[in-house]
Design a protein around this motif. Structure first.
Motif, PDB file in Angstrom:
ATOM      1  N   SER A 127       0.851  -1.192   0.000  1.00  0.00           N
ATOM      2  CA  SER A 127       0.000   0.000   0.000  1.00  0.00           C
ATOM      3  C   SER A 127       0.881   1.234   0.000  1.00  0.00           C
ATOM      4  CB  SER A 127      -0.881   0.039   1.246  1.00  0.00           C
ATOM      5  OG  SER A 127      -1.793  -1.026   1.226  1.00  0.00           O
ATOM      6  N   LYS A 146       0.535   5.539   0.306  1.00  0.00           N
ATOM      7  CA  LYS A 146      -0.302   6.717   0.508  1.00  0.00           C
ATOM      8  C   LYS A 146       0.190   7.822  -0.413  1.00  0.00           C
ATOM      9  CE  LYS A 146      -1.509   5.789   5.267  1.00  0.00           C
ATOM     10  NZ  LYS A 146      -1.619   6.326   6.628  1.00  0.00           N
ATOM     11  N   MET A 147      -0.755   8.475  -1.083  1.00  0.00           N
ATOM     12  CA  MET A 147      -0.409   9.576  -1.978  1.00  0.00           C
ATOM     13  C   MET A 147      -1.616  10.467  -2.155  1.00  0.00           C
ATOM     14  SD  MET A 147      -0.421   7.653  -5.671  1.00  0.00           S
ATOM     15  CE  MET A 147       0.381   6.192  -5.053  1.00  0.00           C
ATOM     16  N   GLU A 148      -1.376  11.627  -2.702  1.00  0.00           N
ATOM     17  CA  GLU A 148      -2.462  12.554  -2.993  1.00  0.00           C
ATOM     18  C   GLU A 148      -3.341  11.977  -4.096  1.00  0.00           C
ATOM     19  OE1 GLU A 148       0.781  13.318  -3.378  1.00  0.00           O
ATOM     20  OE2 GLU A 148       1.241  14.649  -1.729  1.00  0.00           O
ATOM     21  N   SER A 149      -4.628  12.209  -3.982  1.00  0.00           N
ATOM     22  CA  SER A 149      -5.552  11.662  -4.979  1.00  0.00           C
ATOM     23  C   SER A 149      -5.272  12.226  -6.370  1.00  0.00           C
ATOM     24  CB  SER A 149      -7.005  11.914  -4.573  1.00  0.00           C
ATOM     25  OG  SER A 149      -7.246  13.296  -4.437  1.00  0.00           O
ATOM     26  N   ARG A 185      -2.378  10.277  -7.872  1.00  0.00           N
ATOM     27  CA  ARG A 185      -2.843   8.947  -8.276  1.00  0.00           C
ATOM     28  C   ARG A 185      -3.651   9.031  -9.568  1.00  0.00           C
ATOM     29  NH1 ARG A 185      -7.065   5.972  -8.905  1.00  0.00           N
ATOM     30  NH2 ARG A 185      -7.072   3.774  -8.403  1.00  0.00           N
TER      31      ARG A 185
END
Length: 80
Positions: free
Chosen positions: A8, A10-13, A16
């Motif tokens: 997984s 995590k990143m800014e939408s 992505r």
């Protein structure tokens, strides 16, 4: 064959969405692009990396070896 595992991130939408859109436009699976980027990152950070390893080989063969009496002399020989 190596065992596959999930990861997984995590990143800014927005990041992505841009990435997924570009991957789709190139008809490339996003997961394959990530794997390729990971392999490239590992390759570029190996110790020694390819450039360092080649420099060591050249040095051992006596190629591209400089002797200088000072930093100024070395810079002059190297043209910098």
């Amino acid at each position: 064959m190596a065992k596959e595992v999930q990861m997984s991130i995590k990143m800014e939408s927005e990041l992505r969405d841009q990435f997924m859109g570009l991957a789709a436009s190139k008809h490339q699976p996003a997961a394959q692009i990530i794997r390729d980027l990971m392999r490239l990152y590992i390759e570029n950070n190996e110790t020694p990396n390819a450039l360092t390893a080649e420099t060591i080989r050249k040095c051992r063969r006596g190629e591209e070896v400089f002797s200088a009496t000072s930093a100024e002399d070395l810079f002059k020989q190297l043209g910098i």
